[in-house]
Design a protein around this motif. Structure first.
Motif, PDB file in Angstrom:
ATOM      1  N   ARG A 146      52.898  34.289  38.506  1.00  8.65           N
ATOM      2  CA  ARG A 146      52.570  34.326  39.932  1.00  8.65           C
ATOM      3  C   ARG A 146      51.092  34.601  40.178  1.00  8.65           C
ATOM      4  O   ARG A 146      50.678  34.775  41.326  1.00  8.65           O
ATOM      5  CB  ARG A 146      53.403  35.415  40.603  1.00  8.65           C
ATOM      6  N   THR A 147      50.293  34.635  39.126  1.00 11.04           N
ATOM      7  CA  THR A 147      48.886  34.995  39.253  1.00 11.04           C
ATOM      8  C   THR A 147      48.005  33.757  39.328  1.00 11.04           C
ATOM      9  O   THR A 147      48.102  32.863  38.494  1.00 11.04           O
ATOM     10  CB  THR A 147      48.437  35.848  38.046  1.00 11.04           C
ATOM     11  N   THR A 148      47.155  33.728  40.331  1.00  7.39           N
ATOM     12  CA  THR A 148      46.131  32.691  40.439  1.00  7.39           C
ATOM     13  C   THR A 148      44.770  33.350  40.393  1.00  7.39           C
ATOM     14  O   THR A 148      44.480  34.268  41.172  1.00  7.39           O
ATOM     15  CB  THR A 148      46.276  31.906  41.758  1.00  7.39           C
ATOM     16  N   VAL A 149      43.944  32.926  39.461  1.00  9.81           N
ATOM     17  CA  VAL A 149      42.596  33.469  39.342  1.00  9.81           C
ATOM     18  C   VAL A 149      41.739  32.938  40.487  1.00  9.81           C
ATOM     19  O   VAL A 149      41.685  31.739  40.732  1.00  9.81           O
ATOM     20  CB  VAL A 149      41.980  33.082  37.984  1.00  9.81           C
ATOM     21  N   ARG A 150      41.072  33.836  41.207  1.00  7.33           N
ATOM     22  CA  ARG A 150      40.302  33.456  42.398  1.00  7.33           C
ATOM     23  C   ARG A 150      38.797  33.431  42.151  1.00  7.33           C
ATOM     24  O   ARG A 150      38.036  33.155  43.066  1.00  7.33           O
ATOM     25  CB  ARG A 150      40.651  34.402  43.544  1.00  7.33           C
ATOM     26  N   ALA A 151      38.376  33.753  40.932  1.00  7.00           N
ATOM     27  CA  ALA A 151      36.962  33.665  40.560  1.00  7.00           C
ATOM     28  C   ALA A 151      36.878  33.037  39.175  1.00  7.00           C
ATOM     29  O   ALA A 151      37.765  33.233  38.349  1.00  7.00           O
ATOM     30  CB  ALA A 151      36.316  35.051  40.558  1.00  7.00           C
ATOM     31  N   ARG A 152      35.844  32.287  38.944  1.00  6.93           N
ATOM     32  CA  ARG A 152      35.702  31.618  37.652  1.00  6.93           C
ATOM     33  C   ARG A 152      35.647  32.650  36.536  1.00  6.93           C
ATOM     34  O   ARG A 152      34.841  33.571  36.581  1.00  6.93           O
ATOM     35  CB  ARG A 152      34.424  30.784  37.646  1.00  6.93           C
ATOM     36  N   PRO A 153      36.509  32.533  35.518  1.00 11.21           N
ATOM     37  CA  PRO A 153      36.468  33.485  34.401  1.00 11.21           C
ATOM     38  C   PRO A 153      35.082  33.564  33.785  1.00 11.21           C
ATOM     39  O   PRO A 153      34.443  32.552  33.494  1.00 11.21           O
ATOM     40  CB  PRO A 153      37.486  32.894  33.415  1.00 11.21           C
ATOM     41  N   GLY A 154      34.587  34.796  33.649  1.00  9.46           N
ATOM     42  CA  GLY A 154      33.259  35.021  33.110  1.00  9.46           C
ATOM     43  C   GLY A 154      32.160  35.002  34.148  1.00  9.46           C
ATOM     44  O   GLY A 154      31.008  35.304  33.825  1.00  9.46           O
ATOM     45  N   GLY A 155      32.500  34.687  35.400  1.00  8.54           N
ATOM     46  CA  GLY A 155      31.465  34.507  36.405  1.00  8.54           C
ATOM     47  C   GLY A 155      31.186  35.713  37.271  1.00  8.54           C
ATOM     48  O   GLY A 155      30.095  35.821  37.849  1.00  8.54           O
ATOM     49  N   ARG A 156      32.137  36.653  37.365  1.00 13.58           N
ATOM     50  CA  ARG A 156      31.927  37.764  38.297  1.00 13.58           C
ATOM     51  C   ARG A 156      32.665  39.006  37.804  1.00 13.58           C
ATOM     52  O   ARG A 156      33.804  38.925  37.359  1.00 13.58           O
ATOM     53  CB  ARG A 156      32.425  37.371  39.693  1.00 13.58           C
ATOM     54  N   TYR A 157      32.015  40.160  37.930  1.00 16.03           N
ATOM     55  CA  TYR A 157      32.628  41.428  37.540  1.00 16.03           C
ATOM     56  C   TYR A 157      33.608  41.892  38.614  1.00 16.03           C
ATOM     57  O   TYR A 157      33.296  41.866  39.804  1.00 16.03           O
ATOM     58  CB  TYR A 157      31.548  42.496  37.346  1.00 16.03           C
ATOM     59  N   GLY A 158      34.793  42.332  38.187  1.00 16.14           N
ATOM     60  CA  GLY A 158      35.770  42.923  39.082  1.00 16.14           C
ATOM     61  C   GLY A 158      36.724  43.792  38.283  1.00 16.14           C
ATOM     62  O   GLY A 158      37.551  43.280  37.515  1.00 16.14           O
ATOM     63  N   TYR A 159      36.598  45.102  38.430  1.00 13.37           N
ATOM     64  CA  TYR A 159      37.386  46.041  37.615  1.00 13.37           C
ATOM     65  C   TYR A 159      38.869  45.740  37.739  1.00 13.37           C
ATOM     66  O   TYR A 159      39.398  45.594  38.844  1.00 13.37           O
ATOM     67  CB  TYR A 159      37.105  47.467  38.066  1.00 13.37           C
ATOM     68  N   SER A 160      39.562  45.649  36.597  1.00 17.20           N
ATOM     69  CA  SER A 160      40.956  45.210  36.614  1.00 17.20           C
ATOM     70  C   SER A 160      41.800  45.976  35.606  1.00 17.20           C
ATOM     71  O   SER A 160      41.680  45.797  34.394  1.00 17.20           O
ATOM     72  CB  SER A 160      41.039  43.709  36.311  1.00 17.20           C
ATOM     73  N   ASN A 161      42.686  46.844  36.111  1.00 16.09           N
ATOM     74  CA  ASN A 161      43.706  47.451  35.257  1.00 16.09           C
ATOM     75  C   ASN A 161      44.611  46.375  34.670  1.00 16.09           C
ATOM     76  O   ASN A 161      45.047  46.465  33.517  1.00 16.09           O
ATOM     77  CB  ASN A 161      44.544  48.440  36.065  1.00 16.09           C
ATOM     78  N   TYR A 162      44.902  45.387  35.483  1.00 18.30           N
ATOM     79  CA  TYR A 162      45.733  44.260  35.070  1.00 18.30           C
ATOM     80  C   TYR A 162      45.125  43.573  33.847  1.00 18.30           C
ATOM     81  O   TYR A 162      45.806  43.319  32.847  1.00 18.30           O
ATOM     82  CB  TYR A 162      45.832  43.296  36.262  1.00 18.30           C
ATOM     83  N   GLY A 163      43.827  43.286  33.916  1.00 14.23           N
ATOM     84  CA  GLY A 163      43.180  42.549  32.837  1.00 14.23           C
ATOM     85  C   GLY A 163      43.206  43.291  31.516  1.00 14.23           C
ATOM     86  O   GLY A 163      43.558  42.725  30.473  1.00 14.23           O
ATOM     87  N   VAL A 164      42.834  44.581  31.515  1.00 11.08           N
ATOM     88  CA  VAL A 164      42.806  45.328  30.260  1.00 11.08           C
ATOM     89  C   VAL A 164      44.227  45.639  29.795  1.00 11.08           C
ATOM     90  O   VAL A 164      44.500  45.676  28.591  1.00 11.08           O
ATOM     91  CB  VAL A 164      41.958  46.598  30.387  1.00 11.08           C
ATOM     92  N   GLY A 165      45.163  45.832  30.748  1.00 10.61           N
ATOM     93  CA  GLY A 165      46.553  46.010  30.357  1.00 10.61           C
ATOM     94  C   GLY A 165      47.112  44.775  29.684  1.00 10.61           C
ATOM     95  O   GLY A 165      47.832  44.851  28.675  1.00 10.61           O
ATOM     96  N   LEU A 166      46.779  43.606  30.223  1.00  9.24           N
ATOM     97  CA  LEU A 166      47.197  42.346  29.602  1.00  9.24           C
ATOM     98  C   LEU A 166      46.554  42.206  28.225  1.00  9.24           C
ATOM     99  O   LEU A 166      47.217  41.769  27.265  1.00  9.24           O
ATOM    100  CB  LEU A 166      46.807  41.173  30.493  1.00  9.24           C
TER     101      LEU A 166
END
Length: 366
Positions: free
Chosen positions: A171-191
């Motif tokens: 159900r996840t859609t990435v809304r910024a180009r990967p590698g293009g912008r910093y955004g702290y994410s518990n989801y990302g490091v948990g994944l």
């Protein structure tokens, strides 16, 4: 804190000699850290290293009540997001062993039955993106907030398991180009933690961390177990809380440790040594990007700052009932870990006091 005043433990030293170029200032800064945990914490640990000298200062007891055990260097505290530094080191350790690469796309390390749940993004999300908060993933995964409402002030991640993580990916859609912008994410490091488990052969996150990181570093009391022996009770505004549980995203916040282990952990970053683990310890300290609206940089998870002529690496963490700070300065060989069994406050006094202790221990402004 009342427990510290009525039953102080003083200092449990791991080394010899007083630390810092100005010992009295170091003592004052340590006292500031303890005071910043008032009035709700019953236990505070401040661990310090300065070259070959090291000590762990323990104050208070593991909970309210006269029968509560005293706080020691081995007392286990929840680390919250300080866990992410362990996940970064685990990633670098697997990279140094040739088991994966930082540029690997997420899809290459998903469990076989998760492929259909791949995140929708125009470009591949890579492991490096997850470790530098540039994946484009939101701070929290889909579905977590709705299920967390009943336990929001105690255990908001407790009902979010591996099945929910798999379903959330679809159900996840990435809304910024990967590698293009910093955004702290518990989801990302948990994944990322879940992907490392898959790449490491399928053992649990805690088991893999013990094998690749904690065991080799001699961290005997570092664990992901909520019921770890010798643990402090967490408090939120004076109310005792159950142990923190984060079954679906352990790589983002499940690690627990005491002051003695954290001191060893930080000293390993100061003196990485040889071999695959030494290479990994150096790799997490390589600056990768500059944070927006800041002069700070980011390594693998760790934040890097030049302040008053100092070079500082640090990270903070918190659960509903605990607050943690870790930091080190390679040029001066100094390190600080600060732990309190009360949740973070809006003003961040405890974390700021711990940061100022690291600055002070690392020498005067230049």
């Amino acid at each position: 804190m009342s427990a510290a005043r009525t039953d102080p433990l003083g200092t449990d030293r791991l080394g010899t000699g007083r630390l810092g170029t100005d010992p009295l200032r170091t003592d004052r800064l340590c006292a500031d850290v303890v005071r910043a945990a008032e009035p709700y914490a019953t236990a505070v640990v401040v661990a310090l290293a300065d070259g070959e000298r090291a000590e762990v200062r323990c104050t208070g007891r593991l909970g309210h009540g006269p029968g509560s055990a005293p706080c020691t260097p081995e007392t286990v505290f929840e680390l919250g997001s300080v866990t992410k530094t362990f996940t970064a080191l685990l990633l670098a350790r697997l990279v140094s062993g040739g088991e994966l690469a930082l540029d690997d796309p997420v899809e290459s390390h998903l469990p076989p039955d998760w492929i259909a749940a791949s995140v929708r993004s125009g470009e591949p999300i890579r492991l490096l993106h997850l470790a530098t908060h540039t994946s484009g993933l939101p701070r929290l995964p889909p579905g977590l907030l709705a299920g967390a409402v009943p336990t929001w002030f105690s255990n908001p991640y407790g009902g979010y398991g591996e099945r929910q993580l798999r379903d959330g990916l679809a159900r996840t859609t990435v809304r910024a180009r990967p590698g293009g912008r910093y955004g702290y994410s518990n989801y990302g490091v948990g994944l990322l933690g879940r992907l490392l488990v898959e790449a490491g052969g399928g053992a649990s996150y805690g088991e893999l961390l013990a094998e690749k990181v904690c065991g080799p570093l001699g961290l005997r009391h570092t664990t992901c177990a909520p019921d770890a022996p010798g643990r402090a009770t967490g408090y939120r505004r004076g109310r005792a809380l159950p142990p923190w549980r984060i079954p679906g995203l352990p790589g983002a916040g499940a690690v627990r440790a005491g002051g003695a282990d954290l001191l060893r952990y930080l000293q390993a970053h100061l003196r990485p040594g040889d071999g695959e683990l030494g290479a990994a310890l150096r790799e997490v300290q390589r600056p990768r990007l500059r944070l927006p609206r800041s002069g700070d940089q980011l390594g693998l998870v760790w934040q890097h700052r030049h302040a008053g002529g100092r070079e500082l690496w640090f990270h903070t963490g918190g659960t509903r009932g605990f607050t943690a700070f870790v930091g080190f300065s390679p040029p001066t060989g100094t390190a600080v870990a600060a732990l309190a069994n009360t949740g973070p406050t809006l003003d961040g006094r405890f974390l700021q006091s711990a940061y100022e202790l690291l600055r002070g221990l690392s020498g005067p402004d230049r």
